[in-house]
Design a protein around this motif. Structure first.
Motif, mmCIF file in Angstrom:
data_model
loop_
_atom_site.group_PDB
_atom_site.id
_atom_site.type_symbol
_atom_site.label_atom_id
_atom_site.label_comp_id
_atom_site.label_asym_id
_atom_site.label_seq_id
_atom_site.Cartn_x
_atom_site.Cartn_y
_atom_site.Cartn_z
ATOM 1 N N GLY A 187 0.975 -1.223 0.062
ATOM 2 C CA GLY A 187 0.107 -0.095 0.128
ATOM 3 C C GLY A 187 0.955 1.319 -0.034
ATOM 4 N N LEU A 188 2.119 1.256 -0.092
ATOM 5 C CA LEU A 188 3.035 2.132 -0.202
ATOM 6 C C LEU A 188 3.807 2.474 -1.539
ATOM 7 C CD1 LEU A 188 4.781 1.438 3.080
ATOM 8 C CD2 LEU A 188 2.906 2.938 2.979
ATOM 9 N N ALA A 189 4.251 3.666 -1.645
ATOM 10 C CA ALA A 189 5.124 4.004 -2.715
ATOM 11 C C ALA A 189 5.976 3.012 -3.177
ATOM 12 C CB ALA A 189 5.541 5.495 -2.987
ATOM 13 N N ALA A 190 6.476 2.712 -4.528
ATOM 14 C CA ALA A 190 7.319 1.906 -4.894
ATOM 15 C C ALA A 190 8.595 2.519 -4.234
ATOM 16 C CB ALA A 190 7.624 1.876 -6.184
ATOM 17 N N GLY A 191 9.516 1.636 -3.595
ATOM 18 C CA GLY A 191 10.747 1.727 -2.770
ATOM 19 C C GLY A 191 10.801 2.033 -1.387
ATOM 20 N N ALA A 192 9.682 2.283 -0.860
ATOM 21 C CA ALA A 192 9.458 2.937 0.372
ATOM 22 C C ALA A 192 9.876 1.750 1.376
ATOM 23 C CB ALA A 192 7.873 3.464 0.613
ATOM 24 N N VAL A 193 9.400 0.650 1.306
ATOM 25 C CA VAL A 193 9.771 -0.281 2.268
ATOM 26 C C VAL A 193 11.268 -0.670 2.124
ATOM 27 C CG1 VAL A 193 9.468 -2.706 2.891
ATOM 28 C CG2 VAL A 193 7.500 -1.425 2.117
ATOM 29 N N THR A 194 11.845 -0.790 0.852
ATOM 30 C CA THR A 194 13.325 -0.929 0.672
ATOM 31 C C THR A 194 14.261 -0.341 1.358
ATOM 32 O OG1 THR A 194 12.532 -2.217 -1.497
ATOM 33 C CG2 THR A 194 15.089 -1.680 -1.008
ATOM 34 N N LEU A 195 13.651 1.327 0.991
ATOM 35 C CA LEU A 195 14.595 2.159 1.654
ATOM 36 C C LEU A 195 14.474 2.185 3.106
ATOM 37 C CD1 LEU A 195 13.990 5.473 -0.395
ATOM 38 C CD2 LEU A 195 16.151 4.241 -0.148
ATOM 39 N N GLU A 196 13.445 1.970 3.958
ATOM 40 C CA GLU A 196 13.309 1.707 5.184
ATOM 41 C C GLU A 196 14.210 0.618 5.678
ATOM 42 O OE1 GLU A 196 11.879 2.669 9.325
ATOM 43 O OE2 GLU A 196 11.824 3.690 7.366
ATOM 44 N N TYR A 197 14.061 -0.593 4.940
ATOM 45 C CA TYR A 197 15.059 -1.714 5.488
ATOM 46 C C TYR A 197 16.467 -1.139 5.329
ATOM 47 C CZ TYR A 197 17.607 -6.061 4.647
ATOM 48 O OH TYR A 197 18.426 -6.899 4.849
ATOM 49 N N LEU A 198 16.936 -0.404 4.255
ATOM 50 C CA LEU A 198 18.286 -0.177 4.216
ATOM 51 C C LEU A 198 18.585 0.901 5.374
ATOM 52 C CD1 LEU A 198 18.725 0.120 0.490
ATOM 53 C CD2 LEU A 198 19.467 -1.559 1.842
ATOM 54 N N ASP A 272 9.254 -0.486 -10.971
ATOM 55 C CA ASP A 272 8.357 -2.007 -11.076
ATOM 56 C C ASP A 272 9.263 -2.981 -10.022
ATOM 57 O OD1 ASP A 272 6.180 -0.885 -12.457
ATOM 58 O OD2 ASP A 272 6.887 -1.954 -14.329
ATOM 59 N N ALA A 273 10.502 -2.947 -10.394
ATOM 60 C CA ALA A 273 11.336 -4.061 -9.642
ATOM 61 C C ALA A 273 11.472 -3.620 -8.276
ATOM 62 C CB ALA A 273 12.667 -4.013 -10.438
ATOM 63 N N LEU A 274 11.313 -2.258 -8.144
ATOM 64 C CA LEU A 274 11.401 -1.984 -6.609
ATOM 65 C C LEU A 274 10.361 -2.164 -5.866
ATOM 66 C CD1 LEU A 274 13.302 1.680 -6.372
ATOM 67 C CD2 LEU A 274 14.001 -0.493 -5.430
ATOM 68 N N ALA A 275 9.080 -2.160 -6.736
ATOM 69 C CA ALA A 275 7.782 -2.650 -6.160
ATOM 70 C C ALA A 275 7.523 -3.898 -5.550
ATOM 71 C CB ALA A 275 6.427 -2.022 -6.847
ATOM 72 N N LEU A 276 8.266 -4.803 -6.543
ATOM 73 C CA LEU A 276 8.393 -6.239 -6.274
ATOM 74 C C LEU A 276 9.291 -6.587 -5.058
ATOM 75 C CD1 LEU A 276 8.183 -9.313 -6.839
ATOM 76 C CD2 LEU A 276 9.796 -9.014 -8.355
ATOM 77 N N LEU A 277 10.435 -5.743 -5.091
ATOM 78 C CA LEU A 277 11.553 -5.802 -3.598
ATOM 79 C C LEU A 277 10.723 -5.469 -2.712
ATOM 80 C CD1 LEU A 277 14.298 -6.483 -3.100
ATOM 81 C CD2 LEU A 277 15.010 -4.208 -3.820
ATOM 82 N N ASP A 278 9.888 -4.452 -2.549
ATOM 83 C CA ASP A 278 9.275 -4.036 -1.467
ATOM 84 C C ASP A 278 8.490 -5.243 -0.844
ATOM 85 O OD1 ASP A 278 10.326 -1.413 -1.441
ATOM 86 O OD2 ASP A 278 8.261 -0.370 -2.008
ATOM 87 N N ARG A 279 7.665 -5.867 -1.892
ATOM 88 C CA ARG A 279 6.732 -6.970 -1.301
ATOM 89 C C ARG A 279 7.758 -8.042 -0.690
ATOM 90 N NH1 ARG A 279 3.128 -8.598 -6.178
ATOM 91 N NH2 ARG A 279 1.962 -9.235 -4.589
ATOM 92 N N MET A 280 8.775 -8.370 -1.526
ATOM 93 C CA MET A 280 9.566 -9.529 -0.890
ATOM 94 C C MET A 280 10.062 -9.169 0.507
ATOM 95 S SD MET A 280 11.915 -10.030 -4.099
ATOM 96 C CE MET A 280 12.853 -11.513 -3.481
ATOM 97 N N ALA A 308 -1.578 1.171 4.082
ATOM 98 C CA ALA A 308 -1.045 -0.322 4.188
ATOM 99 C C ALA A 308 -2.144 -1.342 3.952
ATOM 100 C CB ALA A 308 -0.349 -0.295 5.247
ATOM 101 N N THR A 309 -1.916 -2.267 3.368
ATOM 102 C CA THR A 309 -2.742 -3.417 3.478
ATOM 103 C C THR A 309 -2.398 -4.753 3.525
ATOM 104 O OG1 THR A 309 -2.265 -3.773 1.107
ATOM 105 C CG2 THR A 309 -4.297 -2.431 1.527
ATOM 106 N N THR A 310 -0.979 -4.753 4.130
ATOM 107 C CA THR A 310 -0.527 -5.891 4.712
ATOM 108 C C THR A 310 -1.267 -6.479 5.914
ATOM 109 O OG1 THR A 310 1.611 -5.122 3.929
ATOM 110 C CG2 THR A 310 1.734 -6.932 5.418
ATOM 111 N N ALA A 311 -1.552 -7.605 5.525
ATOM 112 C CA ALA A 311 -2.537 -8.346 6.722
ATOM 113 C C ALA A 311 -2.197 -8.354 8.064
ATOM 114 C CB ALA A 311 -2.902 -9.819 6.177
#
Length: 637
Positions: A187-198, A272-280, A308-311
């Protein structure tokens, strides 16, 4: 009653050995069956309709089953129904990153063990097990690659175990299939989760370096931890570089980041790859977490929670923050839990990358173009699991030393999990899977370009150095020297009680509309933050947040016949807010009175330097709008 025909055949591979009542009225069955035979205990009241009560895997020895409902029936028959020969899954559906247990018999705990996941529409994913006993195998559920859509997704898979003994390679197959769920949406913009992880990973590595600096200082010069600190900070620099590269994609400065080639096909990261990386990452960090999490709690993330929509997590960024917070303390168990999470998922990511590279190497040109971004996401994920494993292992070894300052009496039992992590966990992942199976195996076999192998190996050098510096089998290693001088270290791990005061100002304008009138508020305030403690696990930051100021209200319009408040100056103050944090990161929260109402103030994302404290102030005076400002506070002499 025991069903006849099942009890008399002593030569049967599956039989009921005995049946009797317990003093509490429960009926006990003792069963025995051939090793790894899967069977169900069934019951009936009329010998016509049978109900399964439990599914078991035979071990070759007696197994007891207790029917607690037996006293409710005048008569009840029992029988054993063979379900097949194989391993029993702890669940028949799961999400990527979750742990799966396969139960059976005849397993060799000392043999290299892999779990194979095979779907009808994709290549086999081979994942190294995390733990093996004579009767169980523990493994992380991997992602799947679908060769129909060329996407990472869920699906139905068969599961089997492969053990490589000195005599032969043995295969055991599970008696039922496993359904792997799709990756969660963020439910977030592409790359948001990846940047938070890093961001959190960078902080984790800083904390690990800080712990070892504390240990080195407490050793009174007997243990030189500088080399370990340097390698941890080297990993941090690599993570920070990756952060900057991805930020350029997110900001639109570059459409894609080229990673290299496999079999002559370009591999890259784009939105698009960042959005997939976020989901992983969301699947790994949220679904695989070892403890329940409370969420982020920062006002600045309220909109992210709503979107966000993560269960399992209403606020993915907040949950990631909490997971890394657990990984850095406040006690050793939290660090051990975090280590197990990142280490188990490392094997799953290596297995997925192997399958992705295989598909890419065999794919036609149009398919390869579709797969390029997917492969880039998987490659990036696999590469940046290694720093997390190393950072967690360094924290794992440091934890017993740091914890002593909190009053915990350290014994050899405190060190055993850390030793297991370093000697078996991180070494197995880094050397066997990441370097051996991934870099020297998959990438080279599939014709990866030198620049791609160099990028994938970016974190390997520092990671191997960290592993060696923690090797307790080497008397001159940092880890061994720390243990040898533990008495001195423990004696000098004394938290500092000195307090430091930082002062700064913030101001801004807010507006409010109420019924038939509107006002403007000009807010100016002085913020004072008093910080105590060393910012370590043993002595985290604590202290007080204070604020004082004025809100000058001006009437903008009034359409009420009864008249409106003309405005004026309303003072506000608060001197009992709470400060917390560790290793250069400071947060605070407080509440006070303003006029006839109340206000809240939050200080977040605070960063300490030698003479300043910079962060974000969120001031909510209880009207339509909230004031959010970046503020720099200066250290008072």
């Amino acid at each position: 009653m025991i069903s006849p025909g099942t009890t008399n055949a002593s030569e049967s591979p599956l039989r009921i050995a005995s049946g009797s009542f317990s003093p509490d009225g429960a009926f006990k069955l003792q069963t025995v069956g051939s090793n790894t035979l899967v069977y169900r205990v069934q019951t009936s009241t009329n010998l016509a309709q049978w109900t399964s009560l439990q599914t078991n895997v035979a071990t070759g020895s007696l197994t007891e089953f207790r029917d607690l409902d037996a006293p409710r029936y005048r008569q009840r028959f029992y029988r054993l129904a063979q379900a097949g020969s194989g391993l029993l899954l702890s669940k028949n559906q799961g999400v990527p990153g979750e742990l799966l247990t396969l139960s059976g018999g005849g397993l060799d705990p000392s043999a290299p063990t892999f779990v194979r996941f095979q779907s009808p529409n994709g290549p086999e994913i081979k994942v190294r097990s995390f733990a093996v006993t004579t009767g169980t195998v523990l493994v992380a559920i991997p992602w799947l690659i679908d060769t129909n859509s060329y996407q990472i997704r869920g699906g139905l898979v068969s599961v089997s175990v492969q053990q490589e003994t000195t005599q032969a390679t043995n295969h055991l197959t599970a008696s039922e299939a496993l359904r792997i769920a799709d990756l969660p949406q963020t439910g977030l913009a592409a790359g948001a989760v990846t940047l938070e992880y890093l961001t959190q990973l960078s902080g984790l590595l800083s904390k690990a370096s800080g712990h070892w600096q504390t240990i080195g200082a407490a050793s009174q010069g007997k243990v030189d931890t500088a080399s370990l600190q340097v390698q941890l900070l080297s990993l941090k620099a690599n993570v920070d570089t990756a952060q900057n590269e991805l930020q350029q994609i997110i900001n639109g400065q570059t459409p894609r980041l080229a990673l290299g080639r496999i079999g002559g096909r370009e591999i890259y990261l784009d939105r698009d790859a960042l959005a997939l990386l976020d989901r992983m990452l969301a699947a790994h960090l949220i679904n695989a977490r070892a403890a329940s999490l409370s969420g982020g709690g920062l006002a600045a993330r309220a909109s992210l929670r709503a979107a966000a929509t993560t269960a399992d997590c209403a606020d993915p960024l907040g949950c990631i923050d909490d997971i890394f917070t657990q990984g850095a303390g406040p006690d050793a168990q939290g660090i051990f839990n975090f280590f197990e999470e990142v280490n188990t998922i490392g094997g799953a990511s290596v297995g997925l990358m192997a399958a992705t590279a295989l598909v890419l190497g065999l794919a036609s040109a149009p398919v390869a173009a579709t797969l390029a971004g997917t492969a880039g996401a998987v490659l990036f994920f696999t590469t940046y699991v290694a720093p997390a494993v190393m950072g967690a292992s360094a924290l794992s070894l440091a934890a017993p030393f740091i914890e002593v300052a909190t009053g915990h009496q350290v014994s050899i039992d405190d060190y055993r999990p850390a030793l297991n992590h370093i000697q078996k966990g991180s070494a197995a992942y880094l050397m066997d899977e990441f370097q051996g199976q991934f870099l020297k195996g998959t990438l080279q076999t599939q014709g990866a370009s030198e620049d791609l192998i160099a990028r994938a190996s970016l974190t390997l050098g520092a990671s191997k150095s960290i592993l060696g510096l923690q090797d307790l089998a080497k008397p001159d290693s940092v880890g061994a020297q720390a243990f040898a001088n533990s008495t001195t270290i423990f004696a000098h791990l004394t938290p500092s009680s000195q307090a430091t005061t930082y002062v700064g100002n913030f101001s801004g304008t807010l507006t409010e509309s109420y019924l038939d009138a509107g006002w403007r508020y000009d807010i100016s305030a002085t913020l004072t933050i008093i910080v105590s403690g060393q910012g370590t696990i043993a002595a985290p930051y604590s202290g007080t947040l204070k604020v004082s100021g004025n809100a000058v209200s001006t009437l903008l319009y009034c359409n009420s016949s009864a008249g409106c408040d003309p405005g004026g100056t309303v003072p506000f103050s608060m001197d009992d807010g709470v400060i917390s944090g560790s290793f250069g990161a400071v947060e605070g929260l407080g509440q006070g009175d303003i006029g006839t109402g109340s206000f809240t103030i939050e200080f977040s994302e605070g960063k300490l330097s030698d003479n300043t404290l910079t962060g974000t102030v969120t001031f909510d005076p209880g009207i339509d709008q909230t004031l959010v400002k970046t503020v720099t506070l200066t250290k008072k002499p």
